[in-house]
Write a protein that holds these residues in place. Sequence first.
Motif, PDB file in Angstrom:
ATOM      1  N   GLY A  84       0.799  -1.227   0.000  1.00 48.24           N
ATOM      2  CA  GLY A  84       0.000   0.000   0.000  1.00 48.24           C
ATOM      3  C   GLY A  84       0.825   1.267   0.000  1.00 48.24           C
ATOM      4  O   GLY A  84       0.270   2.362   0.095  1.00 48.24           O
ATOM      5  N   SER A  86       2.567   2.711  -2.456  1.00 47.62           N
ATOM      6  CA  SER A  86       2.279   3.549  -3.629  1.00 47.62           C
ATOM      7  C   SER A  86       0.927   4.232  -3.507  1.00 47.62           C
ATOM      8  O   SER A  86       0.766   5.400  -3.882  1.00 47.62           O
ATOM      9  N   THR A  87      -0.051   3.502  -2.962  1.00 48.15           N
ATOM     10  CA  THR A  87      -1.382   4.082  -2.777  1.00 48.15           C
ATOM     11  C   THR A  87      -1.335   5.218  -1.775  1.00 48.15           C
ATOM     12  O   THR A  87      -1.962   6.273  -1.978  1.00 48.15           O
ATOM     13  N   LEU A  90       0.147   8.226  -3.347  1.00 45.29           N
ATOM     14  CA  LEU A  90      -0.809   8.838  -4.274  1.00 45.29           C
ATOM     15  C   LEU A  90      -1.867   9.625  -3.525  1.00 45.29           C
ATOM     16  O   LEU A  90      -2.272  10.712  -3.955  1.00 45.29           O
ATOM     17  N   VAL A  91      -2.318   9.097  -2.389  1.00 45.53           N
ATOM     18  CA  VAL A  91      -3.322   9.805  -1.583  1.00 45.53           C
ATOM     19  C   VAL A  91      -2.759  11.123  -1.061  1.00 45.53           C
ATOM     20  O   VAL A  91      -3.437  12.159  -1.081  1.00 45.53           O
ATOM     21  N   THR A  94      -2.676  13.472  -3.920  1.00 44.92           N
ATOM     22  CA  THR A  94      -4.013  13.862  -4.362  1.00 44.92           C
ATOM     23  C   THR A  94      -4.601  14.965  -3.494  1.00 44.92           C
ATOM     24  O   THR A  94      -5.362  15.809  -3.984  1.00 44.92           O
TER      25      THR A  94
END
Length: 258
Positions: A84, A86-87, A90-91, A94
């Motif tokens: 997780g 990379s996620t 990204l969050v 974002t």
Amino acid sequence: MLTILFPFYWMIKTSMDSSDALFDYPPRFLPASYDFHGYREVLNGTSIGLWLWNSFIVSIGSTLLAVVAGVSGAYGLSRFRYRGKSTLALVVLTTQMMPPLVLIIPIYTIYIGLHLTDTLLGLVIGNFAFSLPVVIWMMKSIFDTIPVEIEEAARVDGASWFFIMTRITLPIALPGLVAVSIYTFINGWDEFMFARTVVTAADKWVGTVGLASFIGVYVTPWDQILAAATIFTLPPVILFLLVQKHFMAGLGAGAVKG
């Protein structure tokens, strides 16, 4: 350079002019008289000292929180491998794509329930939340430039990750850390919209809200506004002059890896 410095010169020049000389035409490039009326009115007739103190508390508080939390998050993203990752990165990225103006009303609603309106703590938490993603990404790019072999050697000697981060990696990343801290401080110092929404009590105003209060319905005292703006500009300028060597070095800390 002239185009950058001229607005500051004009601000200082206008703040020293008398009220009658503000709208002279053609404009004078030197003060018509060193009246300092605006400074006297601001210092004697307003709470600018309290506004500056509130701004200082909010900026320092949000900077400390953002740097502590951001350094930890950035180090985790830069050095560790986990599901997780990379996620999560990204969050974090974002969150910077969403305009802060969209978040102000929901945050204000939450603040009402938590009784954080009209408090400096609420401003500290808000500025901390807005600055944290930027701090994480800036510090991650800086940590990525530091060779991991240095830390692996310390791990072989039995050092903990916390010891490595605080005693080995952070001293190497000090110029970048200073640059990030200055960015976060100025971000909190200059913030207006969130402070204007969350705080209504005059004794909790920060400098930006205090400056906006000079604007009148029929008359706007430009000499007083620019005098207050000059005073409000001094703390970040002094801070930058004190740490400019570290700041300039930190600007390029994450530009080249290796």
